[in-house]
Design an enzyme around this catalytic site. Structure first.
Site, short mmCIF file in Angstrom:
data_model
loop_
_atom_site.label_atom_id
_atom_site.label_comp_id
_atom_site.label_asym_id
_atom_site.label_seq_id
_atom_site.Cartn_x
_atom_site.Cartn_y
_atom_site.Cartn_z
N ASP A 161 -4.49 -10.68 -1.07
CA ASP A 161 -2.78 -11.21 -1.06
C ASP A 161 -2.10 -11.15 -2.47
O ASP A 161 -3.06 -10.75 -3.08
CB ASP A 161 -3.52 -12.90 -1.14
CG ASP A 161 -1.73 -13.35 -0.71
OD1 ASP A 161 -1.19 -12.74 0.07
OD2 ASP A 161 -2.25 -14.49 -1.10
N HIS A 162 -1.40 -9.99 -2.03
CA HIS A 162 -0.36 -9.87 -3.36
C HIS A 162 -0.55 -8.98 -4.89
O HIS A 162 -1.18 -9.02 -4.87
CB HIS A 162 -0.15 -11.38 -4.50
CG HIS A 162 1.05 -12.40 -3.15
ND1 HIS A 162 0.54 -12.92 -2.34
CD2 HIS A 162 2.40 -12.48 -3.14
CE1 HIS A 162 1.77 -13.92 -1.70
NE2 HIS A 162 2.43 -12.90 -2.49
N HIS A 205 4.91 0.35 -0.02
CA HIS A 205 5.90 -0.49 0.51
C HIS A 205 4.86 -1.36 1.02
O HIS A 205 3.66 -1.74 0.87
CB HIS A 205 6.56 0.22 1.35
CG HIS A 205 5.20 0.51 2.21
ND1 HIS A 205 4.35 1.59 2.35
CD2 HIS A 205 5.07 0.18 3.66
CE1 HIS A 205 3.81 1.51 3.43
NE2 HIS A 205 3.92 0.83 4.21
N CYS A 212 6.49 5.93 4.60
CA CYS A 212 5.17 5.61 3.75
C CYS A 212 4.72 5.70 2.65
O CYS A 212 3.35 5.07 2.82
CB CYS A 212 4.27 4.97 5.31
SG CYS A 212 4.58 4.35 5.96
N GLU A 256 0.30 -4.80 10.76
CA GLU A 256 0.93 -4.16 9.78
C GLU A 256 2.30 -4.78 10.01
O GLU A 256 2.86 -5.15 9.25
CB GLU A 256 0.48 -3.11 9.62
CG GLU A 256 1.19 -2.14 8.77
CD GLU A 256 1.23 -0.74 8.55
OE1 GLU A 256 1.88 -0.21 7.52
OE2 GLU A 256 0.20 -1.02 8.68
N HIS A 300 1.10 -1.26 0.24
CA HIS A 300 0.36 -0.06 0.21
C HIS A 300 0.71 1.52 0.20
O HIS A 300 1.89 1.04 -0.03
CB HIS A 300 -1.12 0.27 1.44
CG HIS A 300 -0.88 0.00 3.06
ND1 HIS A 300 -0.80 0.05 3.43
CD2 HIS A 300 0.06 -0.46 2.65
CE1 HIS A 300 -0.01 0.33 4.79
NE2 HIS A 300 0.73 0.74 4.53
N HIS A 341 3.98 -4.78 2.95
CA HIS A 341 4.03 -5.66 4.17
C HIS A 341 3.43 -7.56 4.47
O HIS A 341 2.57 -7.82 3.70
CB HIS A 341 2.81 -5.34 5.50
CG HIS A 341 3.03 -3.08 5.79
ND1 HIS A 341 4.67 -3.21 6.77
CD2 HIS A 341 2.70 -2.60 5.85
CE1 HIS A 341 3.93 -1.94 6.28
NE2 HIS A 341 2.70 -1.51 5.54
#
Length: 135
Positions: free
Chosen positions: A77-78, A37, A33, A125, A14, A39
């Site tokens: 996801d991804h 980037h 941020c 996170e 995000h 997580h």
């Protein structure tokens, strides 16, 4: 009343960036941020209710896992949360906003699988940063 929790994990990127602000203002408010980037997220969903005497469960955790994967994990996801996830479109995907949107999806679904209700969304996170949302 008893509380049960299921954990699922996913990876997603995000960017905390307000398009109405300058790059400098975004950097000032969001720091690094403000860049894209990723997580390794952890999602905890807690359901509360009474124990079913026939099963010994508040809710079958296999059902909760299936719901979490189908409604949330498989959709995030991804991905790049800012643009790839329909339920986050037009929203700044902070951990706080993300947790609230997850609640909105799961809250009406959970009672269809048990006599309980959604109690809490915990979204981790980083090892040092997580949000808990109770609706």
């Amino acid at each position: 009343m008893i509380f049960i929790t299921r954990r699922e994990t996913f990876n997603a990127a995000h960017q905390l960036y307000n398009p109405h602000w300058s790059k400098e203002k975004n950097l000032e408010v969001f720091g690094l941020c403000s860049n894209i980037h990723g997580h390794n997220w952890e999602l905890y969903v807690t359901v509360k209710g009474e124990i079913n005497e026939e099963t010994g469960f508040v809710m079958d955790l296999k059902d909760l896992s299936k719901i979490m994967k189908q409604e949330i994990v498989n959709k995030v996801d991804h991905t790049f949360l800012n643009t790839d996830v329909e339920f986050l479109k037009g929203k700044l995907p902070s951990t706080e906003v993300f947790a609230v949107e997850i609640w909105k999806i799961l809250q009406p679904i959970i009672p269809n699988y048990c006599h309980g209700q959604l109690h809490c969304i915990k979204l981790v996170e980083t090892a040092n940063h997580f949000v808990e949302y109770f609706g």
